[in-house]
Write a protein that holds these residues in place. Structure first.
Motif, PDB file in Angstrom:
ATOM      1  N   GLU A 220     -13.812 -35.264  56.373  1.00  0.00           N
ATOM      2  CA  GLU A 220     -13.618 -34.562  55.105  1.00  0.00           C
ATOM      3  C   GLU A 220     -12.259 -34.833  54.468  1.00  0.00           C
ATOM      4  N   HIS A 221     -11.231 -35.085  55.273  1.00  0.00           N
ATOM      5  CA  HIS A 221      -9.884 -35.277  54.731  1.00  0.00           C
ATOM      6  C   HIS A 221      -9.634 -36.708  54.287  1.00  0.00           C
ATOM      7  N   LEU A 222     -10.621 -37.585  54.454  1.00  0.00           N
ATOM      8  CA  LEU A 222     -10.417 -38.998  54.156  1.00  0.00           C
ATOM      9  C   LEU A 222     -10.500 -39.272  52.658  1.00  0.00           C
ATOM     10  N   THR A 223      -9.905 -40.382  52.264  1.00  0.00           N
ATOM     11  CA  THR A 223     -10.025 -40.812  50.871  1.00  0.00           C
ATOM     12  C   THR A 223     -11.482 -41.052  50.529  1.00  0.00           C
ATOM     13  N   SER A 224     -11.764 -41.061  49.259  1.00  0.00           N
ATOM     14  CA  SER A 224     -13.139 -41.206  48.802  1.00  0.00           C
ATOM     15  C   SER A 224     -13.812 -42.437  49.384  1.00  0.00           C
ATOM     16  N   PHE A 225     -13.117 -43.589  49.336  1.00  0.00           N
ATOM     17  CA  PHE A 225     -13.720 -44.816  49.851  1.00  0.00           C
ATOM     18  C   PHE A 225     -14.083 -44.693  51.329  1.00  0.00           C
ATOM     19  N   MET A 226     -13.129 -44.244  52.152  1.00  0.00           N
ATOM     20  CA  MET A 226     -13.391 -44.228  53.583  1.00  0.00           C
ATOM     21  C   MET A 226     -14.463 -43.211  53.930  1.00  0.00           C
ATOM     22  N   TYR A 227     -14.440 -42.062  53.255  1.00  0.00           N
ATOM     23  CA  TYR A 227     -15.462 -41.030  53.476  1.00  0.00           C
ATOM     24  C   TYR A 227     -16.851 -41.575  53.152  1.00  0.00           C
ATOM     25  N   THR A 228     -17.011 -42.110  51.946  1.00  0.00           N
ATOM     26  CA  THR A 228     -18.338 -42.573  51.539  1.00  0.00           C
ATOM     27  C   THR A 228     -18.763 -43.804  52.330  1.00  0.00           C
ATOM     28  N   HIS A 229     -17.800 -44.648  52.690  1.00  0.00           N
ATOM     29  CA  HIS A 229     -18.159 -45.894  53.363  1.00  0.00           C
ATOM     30  C   HIS A 229     -18.610 -45.644  54.802  1.00  0.00           C
ATOM     31  N   LEU A 230     -17.995 -44.711  55.493  1.00  0.00           N
ATOM     32  CA  LEU A 230     -18.459 -44.387  56.844  1.00  0.00           C
ATOM     33  C   LEU A 230     -19.854 -43.774  56.798  1.00  0.00           C
ATOM     34  N   TRP A 231     -20.104 -42.926  55.813  1.00  0.00           N
ATOM     35  CA  TRP A 231     -21.461 -42.384  55.653  1.00  0.00           C
ATOM     36  C   TRP A 231     -22.440 -43.496  55.301  1.00  0.00           C
ATOM     37  N   TRP A 232     -22.004 -44.450  54.489  1.00  0.00           N
ATOM     38  CA  TRP A 232     -22.834 -45.607  54.131  1.00  0.00           C
ATOM     39  C   TRP A 232     -23.251 -46.357  55.386  1.00  0.00           C
ATOM     40  N   HIS A 233     -22.316 -46.546  56.302  1.00  0.00           N
ATOM     41  CA  HIS A 233     -22.652 -47.226  57.552  1.00  0.00           C
ATOM     42  C   HIS A 233     -23.687 -46.435  58.348  1.00  0.00           C
ATOM     43  N   ASP A 246     -33.726 -39.759  55.654  1.00  0.00           N
ATOM     44  CA  ASP A 246     -32.375 -39.401  56.087  1.00  0.00           C
ATOM     45  C   ASP A 246     -31.328 -40.253  55.367  1.00  0.00           C
ATOM     46  N   ALA A 247     -31.616 -41.530  55.170  1.00  0.00           N
ATOM     47  CA  ALA A 247     -30.683 -42.408  54.457  1.00  0.00           C
ATOM     48  C   ALA A 247     -30.551 -41.979  52.997  1.00  0.00           C
ATOM     49  N   LEU A 248     -31.655 -41.580  52.385  1.00  0.00           N
ATOM     50  CA  LEU A 248     -31.610 -41.117  50.998  1.00  0.00           C
ATOM     51  C   LEU A 248     -30.810 -39.830  50.885  1.00  0.00           C
ATOM     52  N   ASP A 249     -30.916 -38.990  51.896  1.00  0.00           N
ATOM     53  CA  ASP A 249     -30.136 -37.750  51.901  1.00  0.00           C
ATOM     54  C   ASP A 249     -28.646 -38.061  51.990  1.00  0.00           C
ATOM     55  N   ILE A 250     -28.265 -39.070  52.775  1.00  0.00           N
ATOM     56  CA  ILE A 250     -26.857 -39.469  52.841  1.00  0.00           C
ATOM     57  C   ILE A 250     -26.384 -39.946  51.472  1.00  0.00           C
ATOM     58  N   TYR A 251     -27.227 -40.704  50.784  1.00  0.00           N
ATOM     59  CA  TYR A 251     -26.857 -41.150  49.430  1.00  0.00           C
ATOM     60  C   TYR A 251     -26.534 -39.943  48.546  1.00  0.00           C
ATOM     61  N   ASP A 252     -27.413 -38.960  48.550  1.00  0.00           N
ATOM     62  CA  ASP A 252     -27.251 -37.815  47.656  1.00  0.00           C
ATOM     63  C   ASP A 252     -26.090 -36.917  48.058  1.00  0.00           C
ATOM     64  N   GLN A 264     -15.204 -48.787  44.774  1.00  0.00           N
ATOM     65  CA  GLN A 264     -15.848 -48.928  46.071  1.00  0.00           C
ATOM     66  C   GLN A 264     -16.970 -47.905  46.262  1.00  0.00           C
ATOM     67  N   ASP A 265     -16.792 -46.714  45.712  1.00  0.00           N
ATOM     68  CA  ASP A 265     -17.872 -45.729  45.762  1.00  0.00           C
ATOM     69  C   ASP A 265     -19.058 -46.208  44.930  1.00  0.00           C
ATOM     70  N   GLN A 266     -18.764 -46.837  43.802  1.00  0.00           N
ATOM     71  CA  GLN A 266     -19.826 -47.319  42.926  1.00  0.00           C
ATOM     72  C   GLN A 266     -20.627 -48.436  43.578  1.00  0.00           C
ATOM     73  N   ILE A 267     -19.943 -49.416  44.167  1.00  0.00           N
ATOM     74  CA  ILE A 267     -20.701 -50.521  44.764  1.00  0.00           C
ATOM     75  C   ILE A 267     -21.410 -50.074  46.035  1.00  0.00           C
ATOM     76  N   GLY A 268     -20.825 -49.103  46.743  1.00  0.00           N
ATOM     77  CA  GLY A 268     -21.519 -48.555  47.899  1.00  0.00           C
ATOM     78  C   GLY A 268     -22.829 -47.897  47.487  1.00  0.00           C
ATOM     79  N   ALA A 269     -22.797 -47.200  46.361  1.00  0.00           N
ATOM     80  CA  ALA A 269     -24.010 -46.557  45.860  1.00  0.00           C
ATOM     81  C   ALA A 269     -25.042 -47.597  45.428  1.00  0.00           C
ATOM     82  N   VAL A 270     -24.607 -48.630  44.698  1.00  0.00           N
ATOM     83  CA  VAL A 270     -25.522 -49.699  44.300  1.00  0.00           C
ATOM     84  C   VAL A 270     -26.170 -50.322  45.534  1.00  0.00           C
TER      85      VAL A 270
END
Length: 405
Positions: A220-233, A246-252, A264-270
């Motif tokens: 939770e304390h991580l920057t936006s990129f690292m937070y979203t990117h670890l969830w992306w993985h 479950d993957a779609l829920d992570i997206y949302d 980086q959040d944008q391309i991760g979402a794409v």
């Protein structure tokens, strides 16, 4: 003379400025939100290093242009340049080279700094960033190895080594370095990230899921990129198990719910939406929502790896900005850009191929993809990220097979 948290000499004798400098160092290395504190500190200080770090932070924001704030902090840093130490003056030159969009100068300057001050891990991290976006993974590893003896007591150094080893296909060394970093600092995010890459590449899906699910409580304390990117993985691991819901829920809940204006959040979402659709998910109106945030990127051709994903999202949503961005990319033919080879060999043909793919023209798409894919590393991005284009290519081939009589 004062020292920063890593033991490097600094010129400031202002305790508040030093506190801000240390917060930036630890925040930048650890992807912690406290790194932005340097902006407020720089606004209240005439220290060259504090203002240089603030300017570099703006340059790392990947806005697609030269942020006005970066210029402001550069000018503030320049005003106190004469009082700066030699390392600080070189870092100021890195900021100037970043603003001038001179990657070769950045590489030369960071080489000089790290040769003399191998514990300057901010410079090492910055250097690895520039190697990474240009697809120079052996350089990214080599420069980190040069700091190993001097900075081996710092967990972040082993995280940087781990990702360098992984990108150079030495998965055993990557895992060793990542685990060493995590023994020293269990929450070290870049080491977690490198280990996730190892698990995915080796097909250790259940192990990867267990590892990331266990660590996710500390993100939770991580920057936006690292937070979203670890969830992306973690979403990629779920998709490997066919857990599309479950993957779609992570997206949302995680990948597209933090800082929607950041590149980086944008391309991760794409990237995740494409994978979800290829896995058979109905993503509903998500492309339309995402495209609203991608629309301001219609002029952004700063990095082919980023621009190609902006392009996909805009064309998928049938936005006119996608047509405009495609034309901007086409206009890069025969220019003399620092990354011209990446655009010529990969960016431009892949842009054409993505357009053909989304126009349901697999024959044309295949021609452009076949030309670009052998050079895909040139546009940077990790193996896992570039795999997006390989998955699209597989779908193109599938369509071609279905066209056969």
């Amino acid at each position: 003379m004062s020292q920063d948290v890593l033991g490097n000499a600094v010129s400031t004798d202002d305790s508040r400025a030093l506190k801000g400098i240390n917060a930036f160092i630890l925040g930048y290395l650890g992807y912690d939100l406290k790194l932005v504190d340097i902006l407020g500190v720089a606004d209240q200080s005439d220290d060259c290093l504090a203002n240089t770090y603030a300017g570099l932070l703006w340059m790392l924001s990947e806005t697609g242009d030269i942020p006005a704030e970066a210029l402001r902090y550069r000018d503030r840093a320049r005003a106190s340049f004469d009082r700066a130490l030699p390392r600080e003056k070189l870092l100021f030159s890195v900021l100037e080279a970043s603003i001038a969009e001179d990657p070769d100068r950045i590489i030369a300057l960071t080489d000089t700094i790290l040769t003399e001050w191998p514990r300057d891990l901010v410079t090492l991290k910055l250097r690895q960033y520039h190697d990474f976006i240009r697809g120079r993974f052996t350089d990214m590893l080599a420069i980190a190895l040069k700091s190993e003896d001097a900075a081996g007591d710092i967990a972040a150094l082993h995280g940087m080594l781990a990702f360098g080893f992984e990108q150079c296909h030495d998965l055993a060394a990557a895992e060793r370095s990542a685990r060493r970093a995590l023994e020293m600092a269990p929450s070290e995010p870049w080491a977690q990230h490198a280990l996730a890459h190892v698990f995915l590449t080796q097909g250790r899906i259940e192990e990867g899921i267990a590892f990331l699910e266990d660590r996710s409580v500390g993100w939770e304390h991580l920057t936006s990129f690292m937070y979203t990117h670890l969830w992306w993985h973690l979403a990629l691991f779920y998709l490997a198990q066919g857990r599309v819901v479950d993957a779609l829920d992570i997206y949302d809940q995680h990948c597209w719910g933090r800082e929607r204006s950041f590149s980086q959040d944008q391309i991760g979402a794409v990237s995740l939406l494409v994978r979800l659709e290829l896995a058979g998910a109905d993503v509903g109106q998500r492309w339309d929502d995402l495209a609203e945030w991608l629309a301001p990127r219609q002029e952004d051709v700063s990095q082919p790896f980023l621009s190609l994903q902006y392009l996909y999202g805009l064309l998928k949503a049938r936005r006119p900005e996608g047509v405009h961005l495609l034309q901007r990319i086409e206009n890069l033919s025969d220019k003399n850009l620092p990354d011209q080879q990446a655009w010529t060999l990969v960016g431009i043909p892949l842009a054409r191929g993505l357009k053909a793919y989304l126009d349901h023209d697999p024959i044309t798409a295949q021609r452009y993809f076949e030309a670009a894919l052998p050079h895909l590393q040139d546009i940077g991005g990790s193996h896992a990220q570039r795999d997006l284009f390989m998955q699209i290519h597989k779908d193109i081939v599938r369509q071609l097979v279905n066209l056969s009589p």
